[in-house]
Design a protein around this motif. Structure first.
Motif, PDB file in Angstrom:
ATOM      1  N   VAL A 139       0.846  -1.205   0.000  1.00 43.56           N
ATOM      2  CA  VAL A 139       0.000   0.000   0.000  1.00 43.56           C
ATOM      3  C   VAL A 139       0.876   1.248   0.000  1.00 43.56           C
ATOM      4  CG1 VAL A 139      -1.771   1.297   1.224  1.00 43.56           C
ATOM      5  CG2 VAL A 139      -1.859  -1.195   1.208  1.00 43.56           C
ATOM      6  N   ILE A 140       1.905   1.258   0.831  1.00 48.98           N
ATOM      7  CA  ILE A 140       2.802   2.417   0.909  1.00 48.98           C
ATOM      8  C   ILE A 140       3.488   2.644  -0.435  1.00 48.98           C
ATOM      9  CG2 ILE A 140       4.904   3.303   1.983  1.00 48.98           C
ATOM     10  CD1 ILE A 140       4.035   1.869   4.551  1.00 48.98           C
ATOM     11  N   ARG A 141       3.943   1.568  -1.067  1.00 47.89           N
ATOM     12  CA  ARG A 141       4.605   1.698  -2.372  1.00 47.89           C
ATOM     13  C   ARG A 141       3.666   2.318  -3.415  1.00 47.89           C
ATOM     14  NH1 ARG A 141       4.712  -0.289  -7.233  1.00 47.89           N
ATOM     15  NH2 ARG A 141       3.023  -1.774  -6.814  1.00 47.89           N
ATOM     16  N   VAL A 142       2.443   1.794  -3.504  1.00 45.67           N
ATOM     17  CA  VAL A 142       1.510   2.278  -4.518  1.00 45.67           C
ATOM     18  C   VAL A 142       1.080   3.712  -4.219  1.00 45.67           C
ATOM     19  CG1 VAL A 142      -0.707   1.860  -5.634  1.00 45.67           C
ATOM     20  CG2 VAL A 142       0.698  -0.063  -4.956  1.00 45.67           C
ATOM     21  N   LEU A 143       0.937   4.054  -2.946  1.00 45.50           N
ATOM     22  CA  LEU A 143       0.600   5.433  -2.596  1.00 45.50           C
ATOM     23  C   LEU A 143       1.689   6.406  -3.053  1.00 45.50           C
ATOM     24  CD1 LEU A 143      -0.871   5.027   1.016  1.00 45.50           C
ATOM     25  CD2 LEU A 143      -2.109   5.793  -1.012  1.00 45.50           C
ATOM     26  N   HIS A 144       2.940   5.982  -2.982  1.00 43.10           N
ATOM     27  CA  HIS A 144       4.054   6.846  -3.398  1.00 43.10           C
ATOM     28  C   HIS A 144       4.211   6.903  -4.911  1.00 43.10           C
ATOM     29  CE1 HIS A 144       5.959   8.103   0.355  1.00 43.10           C
ATOM     30  NE2 HIS A 144       5.723   6.903   0.852  1.00 43.10           N
ATOM     31  N   GLU A 145       3.942   5.800  -5.602  1.00 43.72           N
ATOM     32  CA  GLU A 145       4.287   5.711  -7.018  1.00 43.72           C
ATOM     33  C   GLU A 145       3.123   5.956  -7.968  1.00 43.72           C
ATOM     34  OE1 GLU A 145       6.166   1.975  -7.742  1.00 43.72           O
ATOM     35  OE2 GLU A 145       7.804   2.330  -6.321  1.00 43.72           O
ATOM     36  N   GLU A 146       1.905   5.719  -7.526  1.00 39.08           N
ATOM     37  CA  GLU A 146       0.762   5.795  -8.436  1.00 39.08           C
ATOM     38  C   GLU A 146      -0.221   6.866  -7.970  1.00 39.08           C
ATOM     39  OE1 GLU A 146       1.022   4.307 -11.094  1.00 39.08           O
ATOM     40  OE2 GLU A 146       2.453   2.702 -10.713  1.00 39.08           O
ATOM     41  N   HIS A 147      -0.263   7.978  -8.706  1.00 41.59           N
ATOM     42  CA  HIS A 147      -1.097   9.107  -8.297  1.00 41.59           C
ATOM     43  C   HIS A 147      -2.583   8.770  -8.337  1.00 41.59           C
ATOM     44  CE1 HIS A 147       2.299  11.746  -7.994  1.00 41.59           C
ATOM     45  NE2 HIS A 147       2.645  11.555  -9.250  1.00 41.59           N
ATOM     46  N   GLU A 148      -2.988   7.948  -9.295  1.00 43.34           N
ATOM     47  CA  GLU A 148      -4.404   7.603  -9.398  1.00 43.34           C
ATOM     48  C   GLU A 148      -4.885   6.900  -8.132  1.00 43.34           C
ATOM     49  OE1 GLU A 148      -7.488   4.851 -12.047  1.00 43.34           O
ATOM     50  OE2 GLU A 148      -5.417   5.136 -12.729  1.00 43.34           O
ATOM     51  N   PHE A 149      -4.062   5.976  -7.644  1.00 36.74           N
ATOM     52  CA  PHE A 149      -4.434   5.257  -6.427  1.00 36.74           C
ATOM     53  C   PHE A 149      -4.379   6.168  -5.208  1.00 36.74           C
ATOM     54  CE2 PHE A 149      -3.524   2.737  -2.649  1.00 36.74           C
ATOM     55  CZ  PHE A 149      -4.495   1.757  -2.724  1.00 36.74           C
ATOM     56  N   SER A 150      -3.335   6.970  -5.090  1.00 39.55           N
ATOM     57  CA  SER A 150      -3.210   7.848  -3.916  1.00 39.55           C
ATOM     58  C   SER A 150      -4.335   8.872  -3.875  1.00 39.55           C
ATOM     59  CB  SER A 150      -1.846   8.553  -3.912  1.00 39.55           C
ATOM     60  OG  SER A 150      -1.661   9.335  -5.072  1.00 39.55           O
TER      61      SER A 150
END
Length: 251
Positions: A139-150
């Motif tokens: 979750v932390i990785r995707v929040l940092h790397e993917e703006h759509e998800f964050s």
């Protein structure tokens, strides 16, 4: 022997060959076509939440099954693909309170991202439920790397916080009848961007009473009143009509 005058005046021959003025040559270089995996695929937040993969798995639960208990280690975030989940807390004297009823498209267990090492509530299914379990580091990785998800996750978190504030105001200032009407509308997702589902999960009157802070007998009284007025149809499943809004808006 003397050379003739023509021969005498002839310039010596040179072994070098004079070239004509050069012209620029444009060469077309054929490049190999790009490989199919040379570019990263576009991230799709919904596809991410709908499927298993690295750091995430899909889990299925029966009705009234415990997903995690209050006091368990908090190691992941969960997303409801289908079904519904009830969050409850129990105090030191054993009294239980319903914190929230969640449905498809909702996250829960996100407290681990804010430093919570243990679960603050118990999560129990209220129907056949499918949940995506996402490990904390993923979750932390995707929040940092993917703006759509964050963007989506932050919007959900802010809306959830606003809902908690509204619940508190509701408890402090509104009657139990109005609190019940508001809870039924929220369970039916009226006011959401997508279409309201109208038929809400099979939530017992005891659970509704715990959610709004009243007794089961009062909930039963108001449910019968709402049914007689045509605001709901109640035959095991609860069918919520938009006309129930009149109870919430009535001063």
């Amino acid at each position: 022997m003397r050379m003739t005058s023509a021969a005498a005046h002839a310039e010596p021959k040179s072994n070098s060959v004079k070239s004509s003025p050069t012209r620029p040559i444009t060469a077309k270089i054929r490049r190999p076509p790009p490989k199919g995996n040379s570019r990263s695929p576009v991230f799709d937040a919904q596809s991410f939440l709908d499927s298993a993969g690295l750091g995430r798995k899909v889990a299925k639960f029966q009705e009234k099954e415990t997903i995690f208990s209050q006091g368990d280690a908090a190691k992941n975030v969960m997303y409801i693909q289908e079904g519904g989940v009830k969050l409850t807390i129990v105090n030191e004297t054993g009294k239980e309170a319903v914190v929230a009823i969640l449905g498809s498209g909702d996250f829960f267990g996100e407290g681990c991202l804010a430093g919570q090492s243990i679960r603050m509530a118990t999560a129990t299914t209220i129907a056949l439920t499918t949940v995506l379990v996402i490990e904390k580091h993923e979750v932390i990785r995707v929040l940092h790397e993917e703006h759509e998800f964050s963007d989506r996750f932050i919007a959900y978190t802010l809306a959830r916080n606003a809902r908690v504030e509204e619940d508190l105001i509701d408890q402090l200032f509104n009657s139990s009848e109005k609190r019940l009407a508001r809870t039924l509308l929220l369970l039916a997702r009226y006011g959401a961007q997508d279409q309201p589902q109208k038929v809400i999960p099979n939530v017992s009157q005891e659970t509704l009473a715990e959610m709004i802070g009243t007794t089961r007998s009062r909930v039963n009284f108001f449910m019968n009143k709402f049914r007689k007025l045509g605001f709901i149809q109640y035959d095991g499943e609860i069918h919520v009509n938009k006309s129930l809004l009149s109870v919430v808006l009535h001063e």
